[in-house]
Design an enzyme around this catalytic site. Structure first.
Site, PDB file in Angstrom:
ATOM      1  N   HIS A 299       0.846  -1.207   0.000  1.00 33.19           N
ATOM      2  CA  HIS A 299       0.000   0.000   0.000  1.00 33.19           C
ATOM      3  C   HIS A 299       0.873   1.246   0.000  1.00 33.19           C
ATOM      4  O   HIS A 299       2.082   1.155   0.215  1.00 33.19           O
ATOM      5  CB  HIS A 299      -0.880   0.017   1.262  1.00 33.19           C
ATOM      6  CG  HIS A 299      -0.061   0.215   2.499  1.00 33.19           C
ATOM      7  ND1 HIS A 299       0.551  -0.830   3.159  1.00 33.19           N
ATOM      8  CD2 HIS A 299       0.294   1.335   3.178  1.00 33.19           C
ATOM      9  CE1 HIS A 299       1.225  -0.362   4.180  1.00 33.19           C
ATOM     10  NE2 HIS A 299       1.102   0.954   4.228  1.00 33.19           N
TER      11      HIS A 299
ATOM     12  N   HIS B  30       5.931   6.071  -0.962  1.00 30.08           N
ATOM     13  CA  HIS B  30       6.726   4.866  -1.195  1.00 30.08           C
ATOM     14  C   HIS B  30       5.873   3.646  -0.890  1.00 30.08           C
ATOM     15  O   HIS B  30       4.841   3.744  -0.223  1.00 30.08           O
ATOM     16  CB  HIS B  30       7.964   4.873  -0.299  1.00 30.08           C
ATOM     17  CG  HIS B  30       7.644   4.758   1.162  1.00 30.08           C
ATOM     18  ND1 HIS B  30       7.304   5.857   1.943  1.00 30.08           N
ATOM     19  CD2 HIS B  30       7.562   3.681   1.982  1.00 30.08           C
ATOM     20  CE1 HIS B  30       7.049   5.453   3.168  1.00 30.08           C
ATOM     21  NE2 HIS B  30       7.198   4.141   3.233  1.00 30.08           N
TER      22      HIS B  30
END
Ligand code: ATP
Ligand code: MG
Length: 173
Positions: free
Chosen positions: A40, A117
């Protein structure tokens, strides 16, 4: 409850990330690899907070249009290796709006600068990231979710508590 707000990833992007993880494994990198279902992008980390409904109410105030996203290289901070993200401005704007809504509702969150990220591995046993080929995949972000983070017997378990979709209010489910 340990809460965070995240963009879920499409099956295709997750498959690409698993491909990268496979390349790292093939290069002999051992560590705690992120499970597919846990991949995620965190937009905001709330941490310990008791009122999930209040958070959902605040997030309902976020207005955004769908935007595109792709993968862009790899990097590391500390004992964590991540995949970078190429996004057409929409991601930064979404994170900023999510944070603004949380702040307006007096919901605490980590105010460190947003650094998009996707965590691929924690505590790798190598210092240097080996050469990997990043698959050229794209997805459209149509929504984001409030997530509950719990420590399971075999790693973290993330549960979606609610989702906010892109588009105008009257078009939402
Ligand atoms: P663990 O901490 O046990 O390794 P985890 O990091 O996957 O597991 P959480 O710590 O609950 O689980 O974090 C959930 C998400 O929020 C992750 O994407 C994590 O990187 C991010 N996150 C955690 N703490 C912070 C923080 N202080 N600031 C910003 N993001 C955070
Ligand atoms: Mg953590």
């Amino acid at each position: 409850m340990r809460l965070f707000v995240a963009v879920d990833l499409s099956g295709e992007v997750k498959a690409a990330l698993e491909d990268i993880q496979g390349q790292l494994k093939g290069s002999g990198v051992h560590g705690r690899y992120t499970a597919r279902e846990n991949l995620h992008i965190t937009l905001a980390f709330i941490g310990e907070y008791g009122d999930a409904q209040a958070v959902l109410d605040a997030l309902e105030g976020v207005r955004f249009e769908p935007f595109g996203l792709g993968l862009d290289g790899m990097g590391s901070f500390g004992g964590l290796w991540w995949a970078g993200i190429r996004a057409d401005g929409g991601l930064k704007g979404l994170a900023a709006q999510v944070r603004r809504q949380l702040a307006m509702a007096n919901i605490p969150f980590d105010r460190k600068k947003f650094s998009p990220h996707i965590t691929l591995i924690r505590d790798p046993d190598k210092q240097v990231i080996p050469q990997v080929k990043i698959p050229d995949v794209k997805m459209t972000v149509e929504g984001f979710s409030l997530m509950l983070s719990e420590r399971g017997k075999r790693g973290m378990i993330y549960t979606e508590l609610g989702t906010v979709s892109a588009g105008k209010e009257e078009e939402r489910i």
